[in-house]
Design an enzyme around this catalytic site. Structure first.
Site, PDB file in Angstrom:
ATOM      1  CE  LYS A  32     -14.691  93.961 -32.533  1.00  0.00           C
ATOM      2  NZ  LYS A  32     -14.787  92.589 -33.027  1.00  0.00           N
TER       3      LYS A  32
ATOM      4  NE  ARG B 263     -19.663  93.796 -37.453  1.00  0.00           N
ATOM      5  CZ  ARG B 263     -19.558  93.850 -36.130  1.00  0.00           C
ATOM      6  NH1 ARG B 263     -19.560  95.009 -35.530  1.00  0.00           N
ATOM      7  NH2 ARG B 263     -19.427  92.751 -35.438  1.00  0.00           N
TER       8      ARG B 263
ATOM      9  NE  ARG C  62     -18.377  86.367 -26.802  1.00  0.00           N
ATOM     10  CZ  ARG C  62     -18.083  87.246 -27.760  1.00  0.00           C
ATOM     11  NH1 ARG C  62     -17.187  88.188 -27.542  1.00  0.00           N
ATOM     12  NH2 ARG C  62     -18.682  87.211 -28.927  1.00  0.00           N
TER      13      ARG C  62
ATOM     14  NE  ARG D 281     -22.744  88.059 -28.611  1.00  0.00           N
ATOM     15  CZ  ARG D 281     -21.802  88.777 -29.235  1.00  0.00           C
ATOM     16  NH1 ARG D 281     -20.899  89.418 -28.523  1.00  0.00           N
ATOM     17  NH2 ARG D 281     -21.779  88.846 -30.534  1.00  0.00           N
TER      18      ARG D 281
ATOM     19  NE  ARG E 219     -20.870  86.863 -34.210  1.00  0.00           N
ATOM     20  CZ  ARG E 219     -20.531  86.338 -33.030  1.00  0.00           C
ATOM     21  NH1 ARG E 219     -21.052  85.180 -32.652  1.00  0.00           N
ATOM     22  NH2 ARG E 219     -19.703  86.963 -32.237  1.00  0.00           N
TER      23      ARG E 219
HETATM   24  P1  ADP Z   1     -19.025  90.306 -33.077  1.00  0.00           P
HETATM   25  O1  ADP Z   1     -18.344  89.593 -31.964  1.00  0.00           O
HETATM   26  O2  ADP Z   1     -19.689  89.383 -34.061  1.00  0.00           O
HETATM   27  O3  ADP Z   1     -18.187  91.352 -33.723  1.00  0.00           O
HETATM   28  P2  ADP Z   1     -20.829  92.314 -31.979  1.00  0.00           P
HETATM   29  O4  ADP Z   1     -21.258  92.185 -30.571  1.00  0.00           O
HETATM   30  O5  ADP Z   1     -19.901  93.423 -32.344  1.00  0.00           O
HETATM   31  O6  ADP Z   1     -20.222  90.915 -32.315  1.00  0.00           O
HETATM   32  O7  ADP Z   1     -22.079  92.377 -32.963  1.00  0.00           O
HETATM   33  C1  ADP Z   1     -23.090  91.411 -32.918  1.00  0.00           C
HETATM   34  C2  ADP Z   1     -24.045  91.588 -34.092  1.00  0.00           C
HETATM   35  O8  ADP Z   1     -24.605  92.916 -34.056  1.00  0.00           O
HETATM   36  C3  ADP Z   1     -23.400  91.475 -35.465  1.00  0.00           C
HETATM   37  O9  ADP Z   1     -23.312  90.138 -35.927  1.00  0.00           O
HETATM   38  C4  ADP Z   1     -24.393  92.316 -36.299  1.00  0.00           C
HETATM   39  O10 ADP Z   1     -25.580  91.608 -36.568  1.00  0.00           O
HETATM   40  C5  ADP Z   1     -24.764  93.457 -35.361  1.00  0.00           C
HETATM   41  N1  ADP Z   1     -23.853  94.617 -35.531  1.00  0.00           N
HETATM   42  C6  ADP Z   1     -22.976  95.100 -34.597  1.00  0.00           C
HETATM   43  N2  ADP Z   1     -22.318  96.165 -35.079  1.00  0.00           N
HETATM   44  C7  ADP Z   1     -22.767  96.369 -36.346  1.00  0.00           C
HETATM   45  C8  ADP Z   1     -22.477  97.296 -37.385  1.00  0.00           C
HETATM   46  N3  ADP Z   1     -21.545  98.254 -37.229  1.00  0.00           N
HETATM   47  N4  ADP Z   1     -23.145  97.195 -38.563  1.00  0.00           N
HETATM   48  C9  ADP Z   1     -24.064  96.252 -38.743  1.00  0.00           C
HETATM   49  N5  ADP Z   1     -24.393  95.331 -37.826  1.00  0.00           N
HETATM   50  C10 ADP Z   1     -23.766  95.378 -36.633  1.00  0.00           C
END
Ligand code: ADP
Length: 209
Positions: free
Chosen positions: A13, A88, A127, A139, A150
């Site tokens: 993404k 999400r 990554r 990260r 996740r």
């Molecule tokens: P991923 O690669 O896991 O999709 P992101 O960088 O989008 O990683 O998100 C990392 C973390 O941030 C998630 O595991 C969650 O804890 C939190 N997070 C991000 N976006 C949301 C959301 N829309 N709702 C709830 N938690 C979120």
């Protein structure tokens, strides 16, 4: 153009969002990045989110929706945006609907990146290796155990979101397993036909039904 990118962790993404930023000149709104900045700055939200993120769990819907609502008010979102990592959950999708209806800014298209789950581990590992090689911090959630969590959080909560956008006729699935340019051109094709149908003149009020 107002775009939502859906896809599990490691689906690409962020990479595709970067391409869209350059191509369409609209901002990339990643809730993951926003939350990581809040954690780094140790704001109140950051303090609440930190442990959940490190464990691979979701941050509460109202917290994330609040951050997004604030970000969407900035003037650079007037011409469009790319939402990455939000919504999400169905509650988040409903919150987003309210925010965008109030601003008369309907979503134009939802792109769901489809990937083979077995590939996700390798991508995340790649990554982490790239970050290490570049001297950047890895990260805290980019490791195999947390990744599993996740992905299962994603899969557990995303189906109603996908169904919701499908029922609105906005959903487009894209094969995310090709190389980066191939995926970008699949997305481009969808965006061109979307732009064509937007220009065909459906009223904004109709698009919120
Ligand atoms: P991923 O690669 O896991 O999709 P992101 O960088 O989008 O990683 O998100 C990392 C973390 O941030 C998630 O595991 C969650 O804890 C939190 N997070 C991000 N976006 C949301 C959301 N829309 N709702 C709830 N938690 C979120």
């Amino acid at each position: 153009m107002r775009i939502i990118l859906l896809g599990p962790p490691g689906a690409g993404k962020g990479t595709q969002a970067q391409y869209l930023v350059e191509t369409y000149g609209i901002p990339h709104l990643s809730t993951g990045d926003m939350l990581r900045s809040a954690v780094a700055a140790q704001t109140e939200i950051g303090k609440k989110a930190e442990a959940l993120m490190t464990a691979g769990q979701l941050v509460p819907d109202d917290v994330v929706a609040g951050i997004v609502a604030e970000r969407l008010e900035r003037p650079d979102c007037k011409t469009g945006f790319i939402l990455d990592g939000f919504p999400r959950t169905l509650v988040q999708a409903q919150e987003l609907h309210k925010i965008l209806r109030a601003a008369a800014m309907p979503i134009d298209v939802v792109i769901s990146l489809q990937v083979d789950e077995h590939a996700l581990g390798n991508r995340i590992e790649g990554r982490a290796m790239e970050a290490r090689a570049a001297g950047r911090e890895v990260r805290s959630d980019d490791n195999p155990e947390v990744l599993k969590r996740r992905v299962s959080e994603y899969n557990g909560k995303i189906s109603p979101v996908v169904e919701y956008y499908d029922s609105l006729g906005l959903l487009h699935a894209v094969n995310g397993m090709g190389d980066i340019a191939a995926v970008s051109s699949l997305i481009d094709a969808i965006l061109s036909s979307t732009r064509f149908s937007i220009n065909s003149g459906q009223q904004i009020a109709d698009r919120f039904k």
